[in-house]
Write an enzyme that holds these catalytic residues in place. Structure first.
Site, short mmCIF file in Angstrom:
data_model
loop_
_atom_site.label_atom_id
_atom_site.label_comp_id
_atom_site.label_asym_id
_atom_site.label_seq_id
_atom_site.Cartn_x
_atom_site.Cartn_y
_atom_site.Cartn_z
CE LYS A 95 -4.27 -1.71 -0.08
NZ LYS A 95 -5.02 -1.61 -1.07
CD GLU A 117 -10.36 4.01 0.37
OE1 GLU A 117 -10.21 5.17 0.19
OE2 GLU A 117 -9.57 3.04 -0.12
CB SER A 384 0.13 -7.86 -1.78
OG SER A 384 -0.94 -9.02 -1.07
#
Lengths: 400, 279
Positions: A95, A117, A384
């Protein structure tokens, strides 16, 4: 395959084929245009690119390695399984690639307040980190159910100075957090930057977030060529909104012989409301500003979803995935909650790596896929994120 | 006045009729089948008989990003009562067979796509619907939608916002039919005590660009008679009142039979204000 060279570019209206677009309230149309213009400008600006590269290297920890998971490979019996170690990044997930890019853009645009969000909390944490580092104020919307199941990340966000707003509407998960962030943006549009965390939403988000995440695929392609001397047979990644998967897929889109697999959350089972697999089981619709595959009932109401991983618990998917599926470039499959838990244990015990439950879905599928391929083939799985945030949940499942 | 609505269009006709006697148009919004079909019917009748010039009926959507808590809750109530687009349109059909008031549907794009644009428009048209507003379908995405609406004699009403550029406004004013729905503030739907600072400025700006080609109705945050008179004085041709009415419905869930009395009282006061905007 020459036709594929144009893959990965949305047209002027932000469409991937018929998918994507801007289905938003009128109040957001001008801000989206301003954002698209600013992004186009800065994405070509050498000093912006240099600054971002610097942050990615020295703050986030890029490049991340690929790791040959030898014991997992032996256990699966088949193709070599490589892991792209995005779990090693600052914050523990891919991220941060996107939040640094967008926070830097927000700053260049003169915005002081950033909203975001979050589902699993990873994007919220990565937003909070990027904002602190760049001197911006962050406010994060998070479904109250997700706050409950990802409590650790709520603490992290707060410790990083972000305000966390619980969202109690609808299913109290990622979908509702996006609704609430959009409502905030409509209200505070003049001074607020909406830092969306995945390749979803109205144009330019799917393109912009994809660009920021495509560093994963670029590195992975270079690394596998160096290590194996040839391209992998397959690339596997989990798909919630679809940012880590599109990020790694983009490195290989033009390599027609590399099969690209997106793994959606099969949840409990594939009956209505018990999974989160819009590409496998949904149909075309419009949600959160984009035309894409959506889980919905016959009247067009959005279905509730279920997945053990909050990060995959979303009824829609980035429009570029819908497009890539429609032209047959990518394939989408599902793995269940139990598959993911099993893969979590396997990777922990065979390799000493605890994956987040999201990429555990991809690990699970990759081990099955490996068995069907030759030993000289290789598979890259995008790992990830790391699994610390899920330890509570897993301890409940396996008390021993 | 030169007008880009058809001469037989009931919505355009309503604006012309009232405009000729210097009166504003009151558009009253209720969520369809909130809290149930029978109560919705009674509430609609009270609004029409109390003086609403146009009735705007919501079809609920699970994820209404343009709506605040009041209308979100109404949508949830309607959905729990089993509301579907088809059933709500049928109810509008019952109302339109009894009243000449123009009817407008407000819903999000996905429920329309799920039914099919052609099927939706045909169904709506057969049931006396005169216009449709879709808050998440901006001008750029709606060509096919507008063509289909036009074919079925339904006005496709576009929205404009305080930050809509003059360039976009020109397109919106040209492409909208019936009227332009002016979002008078930055934010979601919901009753506000005072008129937003942007509201009057926005009305003046849009009105000057509209040049009488299409009427302008202002909505979002409008709950009081004095809001209506201020907006009309600033040049609006109509005012849209939604959350204030929906809140009244919500306040009488214990005994829904009481809601019509209060709705009628509210709409009568708003209508009165639209007749005397003052100078």
């Amino acid at each position: 395959m020459k036709s594929l060279t144009r893959l990965g570019s949305a047209d002027g209206a932000g469409k991937f084929g018929k998918y994507g677009g801007q289905y938003v309230p009128e109040t957001l149309m001008e801000p989206l245009k301003t954002l698209a213009d600013a992004y186009r400008h800065f994405s070509r600006d050498p000093s912006f690119k240099k600054e971002l590269a610097n942050w990615l290297e020295h703050y986030a920890g890029r490049p991340t390695p690929i790791y040959f998971a030898g014991r997992l490979t032996d256990n699966a019996g088949g193709a070599k399984i490589y892991l792209k170690r995005e779990d090693l990044l600052h914050g523990g997930a891919h991220k941060i690639n996107n939040t640094l890019g967008q926070a830097l853009l927000a700053k260049k645009m003169g915005k002081r307040r950033v909203i975001a969000e979050t589902g699993a909390g990873q994007h919220g944490v990565a937003t909070a980190m990027a904002c602190v580092a760049l001197g911006l104020a962050a406010e994060i919307y998070m479904g109250s159910e997700d706050m409950e199941r990802q409590r650790l990340n709520v603490y992290r966000m707060k410790m990083l100075g972000a305000r966390v707003h619980p969202v109690d509407s609808g299913s109290k998960t990622l979908k509702d957090a996006i609704n609430e962030a959009l409502r905030d943006w409509v209200t505070n549009v003049e001074d607020t930057y909406y830092l969306l965390g995945s390749v979803v939403g109205p144009h330019p988000y799917p393109t912009m977030v994809r660009d920021f995440q495509s560093v994963i695929g670029k590195e992975a392609r270079r690394q596998i060529l160096k290590q194996e001397g040839k391209l992998p047979r397959s690339v596997v990644a989990c798909v919630g909104g679809g940012s880590n998967s599109i990020g790694i897929f983009h490195g290989f889109l033009n390599d027609a012989d590399v099969n690209l697999y997106g793994v959606e959350a099969g949840g409990h089972d594939m009956s209505r409301g018990k999974h989160a697999a819009p590409l496998v089981a949904g149909r075309e619709g419009v949600l959160h500003g984009m035309m894409t595959y959506v889980l919905q009932n016959a009247e067009g109401q959005i279905e509730s979803t279920e997945s053990i991983s909050a990060g995959l618990d979303y009824p829609a998917v980035g429009p570029e995935h819908s497009y890539l599926m429609s032209i047959g470039r990518t394939k989408y499959v599902t793995q269940t909650d139990m598959d993911a838990l099993h893969a979590f244990n396997q990777l922990s015990q065979l390799e000493g790596i605890m994956p987040a439950l999201e990429p555990a879905h991809a690990i699970s599928y990759a081990t099955k896929l490996a068995k069907t391929l030759e030993k000289e083939d290789s598979i890259i799985v995008n790992l990830s994120g790391r699994g610390d945030k899920d330890v509570d949940r897993i301890a409940k499942q396996f008390p021993q | 006045m030169q007008n880009n609505s058809r001469s037989d269009d009931p919505i355009g006709k309503k604006f012309r009729e009232l405009g000729n006697r210097a009166e504003g148009v009151i558009v009253a919004y209720l969520m369809g089948h909130d809290p149930d079909p029978k109560a919705f019917m009674a509430n609609s009748v009270s609004l029409i008989e109390g003086g609403a010039d146009i009735l705007e009926v919501g079809i609920p959507f699970s994820d209404p990003v343009a709506d605040g808590p009041v209308i979100q809750a109404a949508g949830t109530r309607a959905l729990s009562a089993g509301a579907t687009p088809r059933k709500i349109i049928d109810t509008v059909g019952e109302l339109s067979s009894q009243y000449t008031t123009p009817f407008v549907i407000l819903t999000y794009y996905n429920p329309i796509l799920a039914m099919g644009i052609e099927q939706f428009m045909k169904n709506a048209s057969d049931n006396g619907v005169n216009g449709v507003v879709v808050p998440d379908l901006p001008m750029e995405e709606g060509d096919r939608f507008r063509d289909t609406a036009l074919k079925h004699n339904i006005d496709s009403i576009l929205l404009a916002a305080p930050n809509t550029s003059e360039k976009r406004l020109a397109g919106i004013l040209e492409k909208s039919r019936g009227f332009v729905y002016l979002v008078s503030l930055y934010g979601v739907t919901g009753p506000r005590d005072t008129l937003s600072p942007q509201a009057l400025e926005t009305v003046k700006k849009v009105k000057s660009l509209a040049k009488g080609v299409i009427p302008i109705s202002a909505g979002f945050g409008i709950s009081q008679p004095q809001h209506v008179s201020s907006l009309l004085r600033a040049g609006a041709d109509g005012a849209i009142v939604g959350s204030a009415l929906v809140r009244t419905v919500a306040e009488h869930l214990d005994d829904p039979r009481e809601a019509p009395y209060y709705l009628k009282k509210t709409i009568t006061a708003l209508k009165q204000a639209s007749k005397q905007p003052g100078c």
